[in-house]
Design a protein around this motif. Structure first.
Motif, short mmCIF file in Angstrom:
data_model
loop_
_atom_site.label_atom_id
_atom_site.label_comp_id
_atom_site.label_asym_id
_atom_site.label_seq_id
_atom_site.Cartn_x
_atom_site.Cartn_y
_atom_site.Cartn_z
N GLY A 1 -4.13 -0.51 -11.48
CA GLY A 1 -3.21 -0.65 -10.35
C GLY A 1 -3.89 -1.22 -9.13
N ALA A 2 -5.13 -0.79 -8.86
CA ALA A 2 -5.85 -1.32 -7.70
C ALA A 2 -6.03 -2.82 -7.81
N ILE A 3 -6.41 -3.29 -8.99
CA ILE A 3 -6.70 -4.72 -9.16
C ILE A 3 -5.42 -5.54 -9.22
N VAL A 4 -4.42 -5.07 -9.96
CA VAL A 4 -3.17 -5.82 -10.07
C VAL A 4 -2.49 -5.94 -8.70
N PHE A 5 -2.37 -4.83 -7.99
CA PHE A 5 -1.68 -4.90 -6.70
C PHE A 5 -2.58 -5.44 -5.60
N GLY A 6 -3.89 -5.32 -5.77
CA GLY A 6 -4.79 -6.00 -4.84
C GLY A 6 -4.61 -7.50 -4.90
N VAL B 1 5.04 1.08 -0.01
CA VAL B 1 5.10 -0.38 0.08
C VAL B 1 6.34 -0.88 -0.64
N ASP B 2 6.72 -2.11 -0.33
CA ASP B 2 7.80 -2.73 -1.09
C ASP B 2 7.22 -3.45 -2.30
N GLU B 3 8.05 -4.20 -3.00
CA GLU B 3 7.61 -4.85 -4.24
C GLU B 3 6.60 -5.96 -3.99
N SER B 4 6.39 -6.32 -2.71
CA SER B 4 5.39 -7.33 -2.36
C SER B 4 4.15 -6.73 -1.71
N THR B 5 4.00 -5.42 -1.77
CA THR B 5 2.89 -4.64 -1.19
C THR B 5 2.91 -4.62 0.33
N ASN C 1 7.37 10.27 -16.50
CA ASN C 1 7.61 10.73 -15.13
C ASN C 1 9.05 11.12 -14.88
N GLN C 2 9.85 11.21 -15.96
CA GLN C 2 11.27 11.56 -15.84
C GLN C 2 11.98 10.69 -14.80
N TRP C 3 11.59 9.46 -14.75
CA TRP C 3 12.13 8.44 -13.86
C TRP C 3 11.88 8.75 -12.38
N LYS C 4 10.93 9.62 -12.11
CA LYS C 4 10.54 9.88 -10.72
C LYS C 4 9.38 8.96 -10.37
N ALA C 5 9.56 7.70 -10.62
CA ALA C 5 8.56 6.67 -10.33
C ALA C 5 9.30 5.40 -9.95
N ARG C 6 8.56 4.45 -9.38
CA ARG C 6 9.17 3.21 -8.90
C ARG C 6 9.27 2.20 -10.03
N PRO C 7 10.48 1.96 -10.56
CA PRO C 7 10.60 1.00 -11.66
C PRO C 7 10.21 -0.42 -11.29
N ASP C 8 10.36 -0.79 -10.01
CA ASP C 8 9.99 -2.15 -9.62
C ASP C 8 8.48 -2.33 -9.72
N LEU C 9 7.72 -1.36 -9.21
CA LEU C 9 6.27 -1.47 -9.26
C LEU C 9 5.74 -1.30 -10.69
N LEU D 1 1.05 -6.12 7.67
CA LEU D 1 0.29 -5.04 7.04
C LEU D 1 0.64 -4.91 5.56
N TYR D 2 -0.40 -4.94 4.73
CA TYR D 2 -0.26 -4.81 3.27
C TYR D 2 -1.21 -3.72 2.78
N ALA D 3 -0.97 -3.23 1.58
CA ALA D 3 -1.84 -2.19 1.03
C ALA D 3 -1.84 -2.24 -0.49
N ALA D 4 -2.95 -1.78 -1.08
CA ALA D 4 -3.07 -1.72 -2.54
C ALA D 4 -4.13 -0.70 -2.91
N GLY D 5 -4.04 -0.21 -4.13
CA GLY D 5 -5.04 0.73 -4.65
C GLY D 5 -4.64 2.18 -4.44
N GLU D 6 -5.63 3.05 -4.41
CA GLU D 6 -5.37 4.49 -4.34
C GLU D 6 -4.77 4.91 -3.01
N VAL D 7 -4.80 4.05 -2.02
CA VAL D 7 -4.19 4.36 -0.73
C VAL D 7 -2.66 4.41 -0.84
N LEU D 8 -2.10 3.90 -1.92
CA LEU D 8 -0.65 3.91 -2.11
C LEU D 8 -0.18 5.30 -2.54
N GLY D 9 1.04 5.65 -2.12
CA GLY D 9 1.65 6.89 -2.55
C GLY D 9 2.90 6.68 -3.36
N CYS D 10 3.18 5.45 -3.74
CA CYS D 10 4.44 5.12 -4.41
C CYS D 10 4.23 4.54 -5.80
#
Length: 474
Positions: free
Chosen positions: A450-455, A409-413, A79-87, A426-435
């Motif tokens: 990703g859906a299961i881990v962040f869920g 979302v932040d690192e805690s969803t 992703n040429q570092w255009k992704a969230r390293p924390d997530l 308010l929390y979110a996980a799965g395909e609804v995320l854009g980050c």
């Protein structure tokens, strides 16, 4: 205000089911509200691949030393570092433990189904024995065993936002209150208007567009209800698109090995066996985002009769798009071009005729050698394009594998507003995320994984928030 539940989960797919289990196991009372008439969502309708490194399945099949650090390096580099390293880092470290947890609750991941599901060199795609249904059923059984309350055919219309905090949801004329709400409603692949607005490169005006998951409620509800209270939408024009002939709305993850694919300029631009995590992007980079599969009659007849033309995993298509019967039917309908010469085929399709003739010549020379010297297509056989009639099938990247535009979302969803501040409750996980995904889908199994881990993470963090609030109130 009377609280009905500690946690409300909106959406009963892989992310929602995992969130409910995690919240329940952490001591929170919860309920799942699902718009469909059954649980499982896109996870249950997927190919059932889970992306993980350092697993017992890998070790049992001689793959030693695969590490979370290697996963982070691969995904970030792609992703040429255009992704969230924390997530990405959190996922990389949690992928193996969560896979082992899925195995412990009944999902079966045979070692023989372990594949390289992206463009990595290490097999990390763990395919479930019964595809997505196997993962979905394991999660559904775990929810049932815990007695977690579930309401089906219940579409949530909006969030209840009072005094700067999410305190519940409105659904079908009722209001339910909770300390936290977790949004796991999936993407928006079945919403044409949202696709045009948020994921325009996936939209083909006047063309058959499709999703490969039979889920009528992947329409972006979670994005809409969260945005209505100030949530930030990120990841514009990202997701995964897959190649299709447009003959019907069905999953076509791979192209067959016996065709040659060219762009409008008449040139090849990729191996026809490029991984599905790359193929759609390559097609979308071509002029007018359309390409053509070129082949002759002998290749069509031989491939339909000889299974050696097909790789059992990469090319075993689950619909008869490329069978002789289908192609001839589509010729009669005018969807497939047929001509007695390459020059005439070029005229009918608008492809550069001189370049196409040269490309065919070079391809045929490689076929005679038995080796693709330009794009290194690893096909059982290279079929020359030499015996008329000749055919051209238009291909576009028009199947929505997933949409990656969504909530931040932040690192805690915890869902973030347009200023980067968490929206309380308010929390979110799965395909609804854009980050989470980044500009490029790195490999099969990252959407389900990703859906299961962040869920699970969202459920755990939400339960902790409930406990902290309860302790403070006491």
């Amino acid at each position: 205000m009377e609280r009905n539940y500690d946690v409300i989960i909106v959406g009963g797919g892989g992310g929602g089911l995992s969130a409910a289990i995690a919240a329940h196991d952490a001591g929170a009372s919860c309920i799942i509200l699902e718009a469909d008439t059954h649980l499982g969502g896109a996870t249950a309708n997927s190919g059932g691949v889970f992306y993980a490194a350092g697993t017992s399945v890998q070790r049992a099949h001689g793959i030693e030393g695969d590490t979370p650090a290697a996963v982070v390096e691969y995904i970030m580099a792609l992703n040429q570092w255009k992704a969230r390293p924390d997530l990405i880092t959190y996922y990389a470290h949690e992928s193996a433990p969560v896979l082992e947890w899925l195995i412990s609750i009944g999902a079966d991941f045979p070692g023989g189904h372990l594949v390289c599901s992206g463009v990595e060199s290490v097999p990390r795609g763990h395919a479930c024995a019964n595809a997505g249904a196997g993962i979905g059923q394991a999660l559904i059984n775990a929810v049932g065993a815990r007695g977690i309350e579930t309401v089906l055919d219940c579409r949530v219309e909006s969030l209840i936002f009072e005094d700067g905090k999410v305190v519940g949801v409105r659904a079908q004329g009722m209001e339910l209150y909770a300390s936290c709400v977790i949004v796991t409603t999936g993407g928006f692949g079945n919403n044409p208007e949202m696709l045009q607005k948020l994921y325009p490169s996936s939209w083909h005006e006047g063309w058959t567009w499709a999703v490969h998951r039979d889920n009528p409620f992947i329409v972006g509800d979670g994005l809409t209800m969260a945005q209505d209270i100030g949530a930030e939408i990120v990841g514009f024009d990202t997701g995964l698109v897959l190649p299709t002939s447009g003959f019907w709305k069905a999953l076509e993850p791979w192209l067959p090995p016996w065709i040659m694919v060219v762009n409008k300029e008449g040139r090849r631009f990729m191996s026809e066996l490029s991984p599905y995590s790359a193929c759609g992007y390559l097609i979308n980079e071509q002029t007018e985002r359309r390409v053509w599969a070129i082949f002759d009659d002998k290749a069509l007849v031989d491939a339909s009769a000889d299974i050696t033309y097909l790789d059992p995993y990469k090319c075993g298509l689950n619909i008869p798009t490329w069978e002789e019967k289908t192609i001839r039917e589509q010729v009669a309908k005018g969807r497939v071009m047929q001509a007695d010469s390459i020059e005439e085929l070029a005229r009918m399709t608008g492809i550069d005729a001189i370049a196409l003739a040269q490309t065919v010549k070079v391809y045929n020379e490689d076929a005679a050698r038995g080796k693709d010297t330009h794009f290194y297509k690893k096909a059982p056989k290279l079929c020359p394009i030499a015996s008329g009639p000749f055919y051209a099938v238009e291909i576009r990247a028009a199947i929505i594998g997933n949409t990656s535009v969504g909530l931040n979302v932040d690192e805690s969803t915890r869902v973030l507003d347009q200023h980067g501040c968490p929206i309380p409750g308010l929390y979110a996980a799965g395909e609804v995320l854009g980050c989470w995904q980044g500009p490029r889908y790195a490999g099969g199994g990252l959407a389900v994984g990703g859906a299961i881990v962040f869920g699970r993470l969202a459920g755990q963090v939400a339960a902790r928030e409930v406990q902290a609030a309860t302790a403070m109130a006491a």
